[in-house]
Scaffold this active site. Structure first.
Site, PDB file in Angstrom:
ATOM      1  N   ASP A   1      -4.437  -3.891  -7.793  1.00  0.00           N
ATOM      2  CA  ASP A   1      -4.218  -2.624  -7.393  1.00  0.00           C
ATOM      3  C   ASP A   1      -3.718  -2.138  -8.462  1.00  0.00           C
ATOM      4  OD1 ASP A   1      -2.721  -0.484  -6.313  1.00  0.00           O
ATOM      5  OD2 ASP A   1      -2.535  -1.518  -4.237  1.00  0.00           O
ATOM      6  N   HIS A   2      -4.028  -0.947  -9.008  1.00  0.00           N
ATOM      7  CA  HIS A   2      -3.789  -0.523 -10.452  1.00  0.00           C
ATOM      8  C   HIS A   2      -2.177  -0.214 -10.355  1.00  0.00           C
ATOM      9  CE1 HIS A   2      -5.011   3.446  -8.918  1.00  0.00           C
ATOM     10  NE2 HIS A   2      -4.151   3.839  -9.652  1.00  0.00           N
TER      11      HIS A   2
ATOM     12  N   HIS B   1      -1.643   0.938  -2.313  1.00  0.00           N
ATOM     13  CA  HIS B   1      -0.581   1.453  -3.199  1.00  0.00           C
ATOM     14  C   HIS B   1       0.608   1.723  -2.629  1.00  0.00           C
ATOM     15  CE1 HIS B   1      -4.283   1.995  -5.444  1.00  0.00           C
ATOM     16  NE2 HIS B   1      -4.456   3.340  -5.386  1.00  0.00           N
TER      17      HIS B   1
END
Length: 508
Positions: A187-188, A250
């Site tokens: 999950d960037h 996010h």
């Protein structure tokens, strides 16, 4: 020595990797994966003998592949250009199907050839792929490209399922092929500088740690705003909606870092244990605690609405905006609302965490505004504390002031790495701290699946809002319902502050 201990020691060693990017012809690889790998290579965080093999269904010759890889790589100096030339020499490409053993065997031949030249002892498979092919590719890799002689790590991109049942099915299928220790669900947002900074802010500062609880904090807002609409991705986006696209992953990841208890150590499992505990204290979202929106044309008519996209069904009720309130039913946070707001086609690009404290007891001063800690994740990374101060001059008039840590002025000479660079480096180092564990994913889906089923069944109508606006009507009232209070006096950022300060751009 037990096999588990041996595997652990093997993972702790430094390894030279062969990196295989699956889905190399796609947008994600072009925009994020290859630029991140180049950034690590240029800054010598990636071994200079690391070979990178692109694999996808699209047929490309060498020059086309190099152009594709380079499209989003920024070369600012002669040193960058020199490093780029060397980097391209380490990259190769091979086309193949995602469900054909013969193609994965050809990939294996290519891997062995570069391993013979480089001496690599580990393999990193990066699945920059749509979820529809996750399992077929994972099966192909396990059958044809997995070797007990090498350390193997697998990066999987979101979305990790559509709901609790599909997530569990995906986890089961993936878990039957690779161990949890080998899987890195990326999950960037967990690689962003200010998200990584949350644990330092919370657990390395007495002034924050002592007030981080329900006794002093009234509410917490986590906001994710995008200026762009779906921009031609409407058909893809319509399958998921804004909650699956942004909120369930996010934003929930940010919430866990804001709310978790101090971990026993900075070890990956200790950190992830605390994140899972927080999620298990959150009951499923109910209909009364959510507000949905869908953008239409801009007020000037220049920007199209969501339903104007030809790939979107004309009767779609898919939300492009969502505000949802979560409650953490534990001793630290009982009664404190965590309001998450996210949307596309809004008035600005911003991700921030806003922690608002309770009112000052008593009435010693009038017209007091609440203290806030604001953590700006992007753009213009910053941390600032909004507080009351005496206005200079005669008298005792109070004004809102700030303690400001804007990275643009305080760390002007520092280069903030891209999130994907940071996370890929974590994988190379075997650090799972900033990746999603299977039980964490399960706990997250339990919170959202019931409300998602209602949305998917068309039981909640989204409120229309104009493209480039602040969102659907009723958002201000929605947030106020959970205790958020705006300033009770005009807020002006002091003129002597550095230009471009995040606090000077403070907008709700």
């Amino acid at each position: 020595m037990s096999s588990a201990t041996a595997a652990s020691k093997k993972g702790d060693e430094k390894h030279l990797y062969t990196v295989v990017v699956l889905g190399a012809s796609g947008d994600l690889a072009k925009k994020k994966t290859f630029p991140a790998l180049f950034g690590l290579y240029k800054n010598k965080y990636l071994d200079q003998n690391t070979h990178i093999i692109g694999y996808a269904r699209t047929k490309m010759d060498r020059s086309t592949f190099e152009e594709h890889v380079s499209m989003n790589i920024k070369l600012k100096t002669d040193e960058d250009k020199a490093a780029h030339k060397k980097f391209l020499k380490l990259c190769s490409y091979q086309s193949g199907q995602y469900d054909q053993d013969s193609d994965f065997k050809r990939l294996e031949d290519a891997i062995r050839e570069v391993e013979k030249a480089s001496g690599a002892t580990a393999r990193l498979f990066y699945m920059a792929l749509p979820p529809s092919v996750f399992i077929s590719v994972a099966k192909g890799l396990k059958k044809n490209n997995y070797t007990e002689d090498s350390l193997v790590r697998l990066i999987v991109e979101k979305p990790f399922g559509m709901d609790l049942d599909s997530s569990r099915e995906l986890a089961k299928d993936l878990g039957s092929l690779f161990s949890e220790d080998e899987i890195y669900r990326i999950d960037h947002y967990l690689g962003k500088e200010m998200v990584k900074n949350l644990m330092i802010l919370r657990f390395a500062n007495v002034i924050f740690g002592s007030v981080w609880n329900r006794h002093t904090i009234d509410n917490v807002q986590i906001t994710f705003k995008e200026k762009l609409g779906t921009e031609g991705r409407g058909g893809y986006f319509d399958e998921f909606g804004i909650i699956r696209d942004v909120m369930q992953n996010h934003m929930l990841q940010i919430l866990t870092l804001v709310a978790m208890e101090p971990p026993v150590s900075l070890g990956a499992e200790d950190v992830r244990d605390e994140k899972v505990k927080v999620l298990r204290f959150i009951p499923p979202i109910v209909k009364d605690d959510i507000l949905l929106g869908q953008y239409g044309k801009s007020e000037d008519g220049k920007e199209p609405g969501y339903l104007d996209d030809k790939t979107v069904p004309k009767d779609s009720k898919t939300p492009t905006y969502a505000a949802a309130t979560l409650f953490i039913e534990n001793e630290r946070w009982s009664g404190v609302p965590f309001v998450m707001k996210c949307g596309k086609a809004l008035d600005q690009q911003k991700t921030e965490i806003r922690i608002q404290f309770k009112d000052v007891a008593g009435h010693l001063f009038t017209t007091l505004s609440r203290n806030e800690i604001v953590i700006r994740v992007q753009p213009d990374e910053a941390v600032y504390v909004k507080m009351m101060n005496k206005e200079p001059g005669l008298g005792t008039k109070t004004i809102i002031s700030d303690l400001d840590l804007s990275y643009s002025s305080r760390f002007s000479d520092s280069v903030i790495p891209e999130a994907y660079e940071s996370l890929i480096l974590d994988v190379l180092n075997g650090d799972h701290s900033n990746f999603v564990r299977d039980d964490e994913l399960d706990a997250a889906w339990k919170i959202f699946t019931p409300i998602l089923k209602q949305i998917d069944n068309g039981e909640i109508d989204p409120i229309p809002y104009a493209h480039s606006s602040r969102g659907p009507k009723g958002v201000t009232e929605f947030v106020a319902k959970y205790g958020y209070t705006r300033e009770r006096q005009e807020y002006v950022w002091p003129q002597h502050s550095e230009a471009g300060s995040a606090a000077g751009k403070d907008q709700k």
